[in-house]
Motif scaffolding. Structure first.
Motif, short mmCIF file in Angstrom:
data_model
loop_
_atom_site.label_atom_id
_atom_site.label_comp_id
_atom_site.label_asym_id
_atom_site.label_seq_id
_atom_site.Cartn_x
_atom_site.Cartn_y
_atom_site.Cartn_z
N MET A 78 27.36 53.76 0.44
CA MET A 78 27.11 52.45 1.00
C MET A 78 26.19 51.71 0.06
O MET A 78 25.18 52.25 -0.38
N PHE A 79 26.57 50.48 -0.28
CA PHE A 79 25.68 49.58 -0.98
C PHE A 79 25.06 48.68 0.08
O PHE A 79 25.78 47.95 0.77
N ALA A 80 23.76 48.76 0.27
CA ALA A 80 23.05 47.91 1.21
C ALA A 80 22.31 46.85 0.41
O ALA A 80 21.46 47.17 -0.42
N TYR A 81 22.66 45.60 0.64
CA TYR A 81 22.10 44.50 -0.13
C TYR A 81 20.85 43.95 0.55
O TYR A 81 20.84 43.75 1.76
N HIS A 82 19.84 43.70 -0.25
CA HIS A 82 18.59 43.11 0.22
C HIS A 82 18.30 41.89 -0.63
O HIS A 82 18.34 41.96 -1.86
N GLY A 83 18.01 40.78 0.02
CA GLY A 83 17.69 39.55 -0.72
C GLY A 83 18.92 38.73 -0.98
O GLY A 83 19.90 38.79 -0.26
N GLY A 99 23.58 38.88 9.46
CA GLY A 99 22.53 38.00 9.94
C GLY A 99 21.23 38.77 10.12
O GLY A 99 21.15 39.97 9.84
N MET A 100 20.21 38.06 10.59
CA MET A 100 18.90 38.67 10.80
C MET A 100 19.01 39.78 11.85
O MET A 100 19.56 39.57 12.92
N SER A 101 18.47 40.93 11.52
CA SER A 101 18.53 42.07 12.43
C SER A 101 17.32 42.10 13.36
O SER A 101 16.33 41.40 13.15
N ASP A 115 12.13 40.70 16.52
CA ASP A 115 13.05 39.81 15.79
C ASP A 115 12.57 39.57 14.37
O ASP A 115 12.47 38.44 13.92
N ASN A 116 12.30 40.64 13.64
CA ASN A 116 11.69 40.46 12.32
C ASN A 116 12.54 40.93 11.15
O ASN A 116 12.14 40.77 10.01
N GLY A 117 13.67 41.54 11.40
CA GLY A 117 14.51 41.99 10.31
C GLY A 117 13.99 43.21 9.58
O GLY A 117 14.58 43.66 8.62
N LEU A 165 18.07 43.54 5.59
CA LEU A 165 19.41 43.75 5.03
C LEU A 165 20.12 42.41 4.97
O LEU A 165 20.04 41.61 5.90
N SER A 166 20.83 42.15 3.86
CA SER A 166 21.58 40.90 3.77
C SER A 166 23.09 41.13 3.70
O SER A 166 23.86 40.19 3.81
#
Length: 105
Positions: free
Chosen positions: A5-10, A47-49, A59-61, A66-67
């Protein structure tokens, strides 16, 4: 071969200008499409997690929101990391890719 899995951040969010958005999408399609059969799921932006703990739902992600994600296949984690280096958010310096093996159950 192992799935990763590639998890994208930013990434800074999607461009609002239609031409810029199309150019950005073309970069992603070229990168992921260039992997051929090694890309199992192009994935999607997210979306925002919400962060769920035993005490609350925030509600802070999280610490590093994760993007988006993709699922790829590679012979090793090192090979998967090399593949991730071509990601548009990595090349632009606007984000990172977390690479994690998907465990067979």
């Amino acid at each position: 071969m192992t799935k990763f899995m590639f998890a994208y951040h930013g990434g800074g969010g999607a461009p609002t200008d239609p031409a810029e958005a199309a150019a950005e999408m073309a970069k992603w399609e070229a990168w992921l499409g260039g992997m051929g059969q090694n890309c199992h799921d192009f994935g999607a932006p997210v979306g925002m997690s919400k962060t769920v703990s035993d005490l609350s739902v925030a509600d802070n992600g999280g610490a590093n929101p994760l993007s988006g994600y993709s699922i790829v296949e590679a012979a090793s984690v090192e090979e998967a990391c090399e593949m991730a280096k071509g990601c548009p958010i990595v090349e632009s310096g606007r984000g990172t890719v977390e690479v994690a093996p998907i465990m067979e159950m």
